[in-house]
Design a protein around this motif. Sequence first.
Motif, PDB file in Angstrom:
ATOM      1  N   LEU A 191       6.448  -3.290  -4.342  1.00 41.69           N
ATOM      2  CA  LEU A 191       6.060  -2.884  -5.546  1.00 41.69           C
ATOM      3  C   LEU A 191       5.305  -1.804  -6.136  1.00 41.69           C
ATOM      4  CD1 LEU A 191       7.030  -3.148  -8.850  1.00 41.69           C
ATOM      5  CD2 LEU A 191       5.395  -4.802  -8.881  1.00 41.69           C
ATOM      6  N   LEU A 192       4.280  -1.776  -5.077  1.00 37.50           N
ATOM      7  CA  LEU A 192       3.394  -0.548  -5.929  1.00 37.50           C
ATOM      8  C   LEU A 192       3.648   0.354  -4.215  1.00 37.50           C
ATOM      9  CD1 LEU A 192      -0.401  -2.563  -4.328  1.00 37.50           C
ATOM     10  CD2 LEU A 192       0.094  -1.424  -5.778  1.00 37.50           C
ATOM     11  N   ASN A 193       4.231   0.550  -3.354  1.00 35.98           N
ATOM     12  CA  ASN A 193       5.248   1.813  -3.220  1.00 35.98           C
ATOM     13  C   ASN A 193       6.303   2.551  -3.692  1.00 35.98           C
ATOM     14  OD1 ASN A 193       4.189   1.590  -0.434  1.00 35.98           O
ATOM     15  ND2 ASN A 193       5.290   0.206   0.485  1.00 35.98           N
ATOM     16  N   LYS A 194       6.996   1.338  -4.394  1.00 33.17           N
ATOM     17  CA  LYS A 194       8.199   2.329  -5.614  1.00 33.17           C
ATOM     18  C   LYS A 194       7.228   2.901  -6.318  1.00 33.17           C
ATOM     19  CE  LYS A 194      11.592  -1.287  -3.796  1.00 33.17           C
ATOM     20  NZ  LYS A 194      12.342  -1.782  -4.591  1.00 33.17           N
ATOM     21  N   ALA A 195       6.394   1.587  -7.041  1.00 32.31           N
ATOM     22  CA  ALA A 195       5.132   2.630  -8.423  1.00 32.31           C
ATOM     23  C   ALA A 195       4.758   3.698  -7.945  1.00 32.31           C
ATOM     24  CB  ALA A 195       4.860   1.510  -8.910  1.00 32.31           C
ATOM     25  N   LYS A 196       4.465   3.678  -7.137  1.00 27.03           N
ATOM     26  CA  LYS A 196       3.191   5.107  -6.676  1.00 27.03           C
ATOM     27  C   LYS A 196       4.453   6.566  -6.348  1.00 27.03           C
ATOM     28  CE  LYS A 196       0.161   5.126  -3.805  1.00 27.03           C
ATOM     29  NZ  LYS A 196      -1.524   4.718  -2.891  1.00 27.03           N
ATOM     30  N   ALA A 199       5.179   7.425  -9.985  1.00 24.62           N
ATOM     31  CA  ALA A 199       3.892   7.941 -10.645  1.00 24.62           C
ATOM     32  C   ALA A 199       4.281   9.076 -10.460  1.00 24.62           C
ATOM     33  CB  ALA A 199       2.700   7.040 -10.262  1.00 24.62           C
ATOM     34  N   PHE A 200       4.664   9.524  -8.784  1.00 26.13           N
ATOM     35  CA  PHE A 200       3.786  10.738  -8.008  1.00 26.13           C
ATOM     36  C   PHE A 200       5.171  11.632  -8.720  1.00 26.13           C
ATOM     37  CE2 PHE A 200       4.742  13.409  -4.800  1.00 26.13           C
ATOM     38  CZ  PHE A 200       4.042  14.579  -4.244  1.00 26.13           C
ATOM     39  N   LYS A 201       6.226  11.700  -9.017  1.00 23.12           N
ATOM     40  CA  LYS A 201       7.579  11.782  -9.386  1.00 23.12           C
ATOM     41  C   LYS A 201       6.926  12.503 -10.754  1.00 23.12           C
ATOM     42  CE  LYS A 201      11.845  10.971  -7.917  1.00 23.12           C
ATOM     43  NZ  LYS A 201      12.739  10.229  -8.340  1.00 23.12           N
ATOM     44  N   ASP A 202       6.217  11.514 -11.402  1.00 21.33           N
ATOM     45  CA  ASP A 202       6.593  11.631 -13.082  1.00 21.33           C
ATOM     46  C   ASP A 202       4.845  13.239 -13.045  1.00 21.33           C
ATOM     47  OD1 ASP A 202       6.211  10.796 -15.854  1.00 21.33           O
ATOM     48  OD2 ASP A 202       4.481  11.329 -15.518  1.00 21.33           O
ATOM     49  N   VAL A 203       4.191  12.892 -11.577  1.00 24.89           N
ATOM     50  CA  VAL A 203       2.932  14.164 -11.892  1.00 24.89           C
ATOM     51  C   VAL A 203       3.956  15.292 -11.698  1.00 24.89           C
ATOM     52  CG1 VAL A 203       1.281  15.042 -10.642  1.00 24.89           C
ATOM     53  CG2 VAL A 203       1.560  12.327 -10.709  1.00 24.89           C
ATOM     54  N   TYR A 214      -1.265   6.425 -13.649  1.00 23.42           N
ATOM     55  CA  TYR A 214      -0.292   5.804 -13.455  1.00 23.42           C
ATOM     56  C   TYR A 214      -0.233   5.710 -12.120  1.00 23.42           C
ATOM     57  CZ  TYR A 214       2.297   4.569 -17.885  1.00 23.42           C
ATOM     58  OH  TYR A 214       2.165   4.272 -19.002  1.00 23.42           O
ATOM     59  N   TYR A 215      -0.561   6.890 -11.282  1.00 22.01           N
ATOM     60  CA  TYR A 215      -0.661   7.377  -9.917  1.00 22.01           C
ATOM     61  C   TYR A 215      -1.838   6.563  -9.284  1.00 22.01           C
ATOM     62  CZ  TYR A 215      -0.981   8.786  -4.899  1.00 22.01           C
ATOM     63  OH  TYR A 215      -0.629   8.298  -3.723  1.00 22.01           O
ATOM     64  N   LEU A 216      -3.329   6.815 -10.098  1.00 21.80           N
ATOM     65  CA  LEU A 216      -4.542   6.033 -10.047  1.00 21.80           C
ATOM     66  C   LEU A 216      -4.409   4.828 -10.066  1.00 21.80           C
ATOM     67  CD1 LEU A 216      -6.336   8.941 -11.254  1.00 21.80           C
ATOM     68  CD2 LEU A 216      -6.461   8.945  -9.090  1.00 21.80           C
ATOM     69  N   TYR A 217      -3.680   4.341 -11.036  1.00 25.39           N
ATOM     70  CA  TYR A 217      -3.461   3.124 -10.772  1.00 25.39           C
ATOM     71  C   TYR A 217      -3.168   1.999 -10.447  1.00 25.39           C
ATOM     72  CZ  TYR A 217      -2.763  -1.905 -13.282  1.00 25.39           C
ATOM     73  OH  TYR A 217      -2.803  -3.433 -13.347  1.00 25.39           O
ATOM     74  N   PHE A 218      -2.433   2.674  -9.589  1.00 26.56           N
ATOM     75  CA  PHE A 218      -1.190   1.182  -8.165  1.00 26.56           C
ATOM     76  C   PHE A 218      -2.282   1.780  -7.014  1.00 26.56           C
ATOM     77  CE2 PHE A 218       2.535   2.428 -11.919  1.00 26.56           C
ATOM     78  CZ  PHE A 218       2.561   1.215 -11.584  1.00 26.56           C
ATOM     79  N   ASP A 219      -2.861   3.316  -6.963  1.00 27.07           N
ATOM     80  CA  ASP A 219      -3.546   3.652  -6.357  1.00 27.07           C
ATOM     81  C   ASP A 219      -5.143   2.349  -6.216  1.00 27.07           C
ATOM     82  OD1 ASP A 219      -4.161   5.516  -3.731  1.00 27.07           O
ATOM     83  OD2 ASP A 219      -6.312   5.671  -4.780  1.00 27.07           O
TER      84      ASP A 219
END
Length: 330
Positions: A191-196, A199-203, A214-219
């Motif tokens: 889940l973390l891999n997919k979410a990060k 989140a990167f795509k959102d950046v 969000y990326y910082l949160y999942f990191d």
Amino acid sequence: MKKYKIGYRTFKTAVGATIAIALASYFNLQFAASAAILTILCIQPTKRKSVHAVYTRIVASLVGMAFVFLFFENLGYYPIVLGIMLLLFIPTLVSLNVIAGFISSVVIIMHLYAEANFTAELLLNELALMAIGFGTALAVNMYMGDFQKELDRSIDQLEEIYRSIFSEIVKYLRNGDTSWDGKEIIEAANLLNKAKSLAFKDVENHLTRKENEYYLYFDMREKQLEIIERVLPKITTLPVMVEQAELVADFMEDLAEHVHSGNTARTFRDKLEIVKEEFAKMPLPETHDKFVAMASLYQFIEEMDEYLIIKQSFRGIKKKGKKKAITDAT
């Protein structure tokens, strides 16, 4: 057979190509169909990549037209001249860091080569094709989907998994239950891999934003998961159960109930200090096995302190539709 699906990018490619060729035809441009090709070559999954794609293709195409004028107009429109030109043209694009625009530039180059006559009218035609093709791609790529709901859903799923992991630790410390297969660890990592990635795509979909909360949160959660994976073997292989196990179980049960917005990491670090103080008050171990168990438990709570420090250093984000920020989560 894979499920048939029309995605965002596919839809935008179809729409962009249609608009580009329609505009080029409306203005009676030569090689009007090439406007669609230029658009298709610029369709990208994010806004930032789209802008970069258009930039590289514009530069590469302009450089390509300059090479055509220098080589073909002076040496003639012959295949051997085309080959010599490409030998120098490709390294030039590499040095300018715009090699991604090579294919688009070749489309323009071949138009000029086919006409074998570098005129002002033909030059304006190619510039117009570029404006329509690249401009259309940029326009359709400015609309991207909103990932926030999906990111919020990933946060909820991840926190539920963490709660489950902590609950399994509690069951082991209290009952010696060893039936847990640890599948939640794998689920959390996936889940973390997919979410990060999301989140990167959102950046990439925000042209002026350099980082994503969000990326910082999942990191941050990924770093916490590394700690969990590291300490699990220590806490689930105790040689004997000691009094301190109940203290740790109480703490982990409390933590499991508050892996969400509402309690600060600082609060739980304070509670962990109380657990350490209780440890110090308890009698020394009488056997080697008890000593090993107590040492493992103490190491575990030290690692959990690091787990909370990682969370405490996170500045937090605000989930859509939530009044409290995720900065309050443990």
